[in-house]
Write a protein that holds these residues in place. Sequence first.
Motif, PDB file in Angstrom:
ATOM      1  N   ARG A   7      30.626   1.454  21.563  1.00 28.95           N
ATOM      2  CA  ARG A   7      29.779   2.516  20.997  1.00 28.95           C
ATOM      3  C   ARG A   7      28.713   1.921  20.111  1.00 28.95           C
ATOM      4  O   ARG A   7      28.887   0.877  19.470  1.00 28.95           O
ATOM      5  CB  ARG A   7      30.642   3.537  20.278  1.00 28.95           C
ATOM      6  N   ALA A   9      26.433   3.268  16.901  1.00 29.72           N
ATOM      7  CA  ALA A   9      26.649   4.383  15.962  1.00 29.72           C
ATOM      8  C   ALA A   9      25.605   4.397  14.846  1.00 29.72           C
ATOM      9  O   ALA A   9      25.924   4.127  13.683  1.00 29.72           O
ATOM     10  CB  ALA A   9      28.062   4.275  15.385  1.00 29.72           C
ATOM     11  N   PRO A  10      24.358   4.714  15.167  1.00 30.75           N
ATOM     12  CA  PRO A  10      23.322   4.700  14.123  1.00 30.75           C
ATOM     13  C   PRO A  10      23.360   5.942  13.232  1.00 30.75           C
ATOM     14  O   PRO A  10      23.907   6.976  13.608  1.00 30.75           O
ATOM     15  CB  PRO A  10      22.023   4.702  14.939  1.00 30.75           C
ATOM     16  N   SER A  11      22.771   5.805  12.052  1.00 27.57           N
ATOM     17  CA  SER A  11      22.618   6.938  11.130  1.00 27.57           C
ATOM     18  C   SER A  11      21.162   7.408  11.185  1.00 27.57           C
ATOM     19  O   SER A  11      20.256   6.594  11.017  1.00 27.57           O
ATOM     20  CB  SER A  11      22.934   6.508   9.694  1.00 27.57           C
ATOM     21  N   GLU A  43      25.804   9.100  13.225  1.00 30.04           N
ATOM     22  CA  GLU A  43      26.574   9.100  11.973  1.00 30.04           C
ATOM     23  C   GLU A  43      25.760   9.812  10.890  1.00 30.04           C
ATOM     24  O   GLU A  43      25.028   9.182  10.127  1.00 30.04           O
ATOM     25  CB  GLU A  43      26.933   7.659  11.599  1.00 30.04           C
ATOM     26  N   TYR A 205      31.806   7.146   4.937  1.00 30.76           N
ATOM     27  CA  TYR A 205      31.548   6.296   6.109  1.00 30.76           C
ATOM     28  C   TYR A 205      32.867   5.720   6.631  1.00 30.76           C
ATOM     29  O   TYR A 205      33.154   5.789   7.832  1.00 30.76           O
ATOM     30  CB  TYR A 205      30.559   5.175   5.750  1.00 30.76           C
ATOM     31  N   VAL A 209      34.327   6.762  10.353  1.00 27.51           N
ATOM     32  CA  VAL A 209      34.156   5.762  11.417  1.00 27.51           C
ATOM     33  C   VAL A 209      35.515   5.426  12.053  1.00 27.51           C
ATOM     34  O   VAL A 209      35.637   5.272  13.274  1.00 27.51           O
ATOM     35  CB  VAL A 209      33.428   4.514  10.857  1.00 27.51           C
ATOM     36  N   ARG A 223      29.250  -4.573  16.001  1.00 25.26           N
ATOM     37  CA  ARG A 223      28.350  -4.142  14.922  1.00 25.26           C
ATOM     38  C   ARG A 223      27.976  -5.355  14.080  1.00 25.26           C
ATOM     39  O   ARG A 223      28.547  -6.436  14.233  1.00 25.26           O
ATOM     40  CB  ARG A 223      28.990  -3.043  14.078  1.00 25.26           C
ATOM     41  N   LEU A 227      28.751  -5.401   8.178  1.00 31.31           N
ATOM     42  CA  LEU A 227      29.896  -4.482   8.122  1.00 31.31           C
ATOM     43  C   LEU A 227      31.226  -5.207   8.312  1.00 31.31           C
ATOM     44  O   LEU A 227      32.283  -4.576   8.385  1.00 31.31           O
ATOM     45  CB  LEU A 227      29.736  -3.370   9.165  1.00 31.31           C
TER      46      LEU A 227
HETATM   47  N1  GLU Z   1      26.272   3.990  10.966  1.00 35.81           N
HETATM   48  C1  GLU Z   1      26.344   2.620  10.600  1.00 35.81           C
HETATM   49  C2  GLU Z   1      24.934   2.065  10.431  1.00 35.81           C
HETATM   50  O1  GLU Z   1      23.978   2.682  10.896  1.00 35.81           O
HETATM   51  C3  GLU Z   1      27.066   1.759  11.618  1.00 35.81           C
HETATM   52  C4  GLU Z   1      28.510   2.030  11.620  1.00 35.81           C
HETATM   53  C5  GLU Z   1      29.350   1.168  12.527  1.00 35.81           C
HETATM   54  O2  GLU Z   1      28.859   0.579  13.503  1.00 35.81           O
HETATM   55  O3  GLU Z   1      30.544   1.119  12.283  1.00 35.81           O
HETATM   56  O4  GLU Z   1      24.788   1.038   9.818  1.00 35.81           O
END
Ligand code: GLU
Length: 298
Positions: A7, A9-11, A43, A205, A209, A223, A227
């Motif tokens: 996946r 998962a952008p914000s 996200e 978050y 997640v 990712r 992170l």
């Molecule tokens: N939403 C997070 C971001 O944009 C990424 C979260 C993830 O990949 O776990 O940095």
Amino acid sequence: MTKPVFRFAPSPNGGLHLGHAYSALLNADFARRFDGRLLLRIEDIDTTRCRPEFEQAIYEDLAWLGLAWEEPVRRQSEHFDDYRAAFRALKGRGGVYPCFCSRKDIAEAVACREAETGQPWPRDPDGAPFYPGLCRHLSEDEIERRITAGELHAWRLDMGTLQKLLPGPHGYCRFDREGGEERVAADPWRWGDAVIVRKDTPTSYHLSVVVDDALQGVTHVVRGQDLEAATDLHVLLQTLLGLLTPLYHHHGLVLDPEGDKLAKSRQSKSLAELRAAGVTPQEVRQRLGFVPQPTPST
Ligand code: GLU
């Protein structure tokens, strides 16, 4: 055999930049190599900073890059009930407590302790001071009184209690492009009493997640290295919630010419701006080290 699930998962709190493009392309590359599925997750738990126009731009940017993902897209803001349920489960296990402190309360308490001891107060991997525990031992009566009075509060993990309950060792498997896997140790305690439900939204978050990766059957998380430390906390939450831990790959970050991480806040050029300046998706792929897709010869 079930397929691996990846996946991106952008914000939607700003335009995507080259760092996001790298992460999205790498996820797609892994999914292709491993004959897996690629999901997209929005996200957007921060309903004040996330905006529909940024979300729309994410779909446009990713399509422009030539990426395809499965529908429907999971939008976190539509699933607060899932996070509430997970939080109830955590609360049921014990090891969480409400925290009424403001940032200022915390900063003052930390400054006081540093002055008393002459030592720097410990900080978490994001550079935030460990929570100094002001609300850790409030009585049930006081908690009830303050909540009934409508005082805003977050919820924190009580790491002292949890460490006794689940001393570990904790860890997860890291994977690479060749399919290699390696067990690595996780140290969730370095986060101090982390917030798992924020004051302004019924989740965090970290909590959402972990819940979403499990609900979406994500088997492989790709990712950024920024992170990587968060994964240590995610592993603990997965254990507490009885969820499977996916495999993880933390990739290097795309840096700007000054060697800093690209960030929306540092006005790094967005993909939309690059596109408007005439940069092609092939050029983006090349610049990020991905072989350009063969063009149809018709
Ligand atoms: N939403 C997070 C971001 O944009 C990424 C979260 C993830 O990949 O776990 O940095």
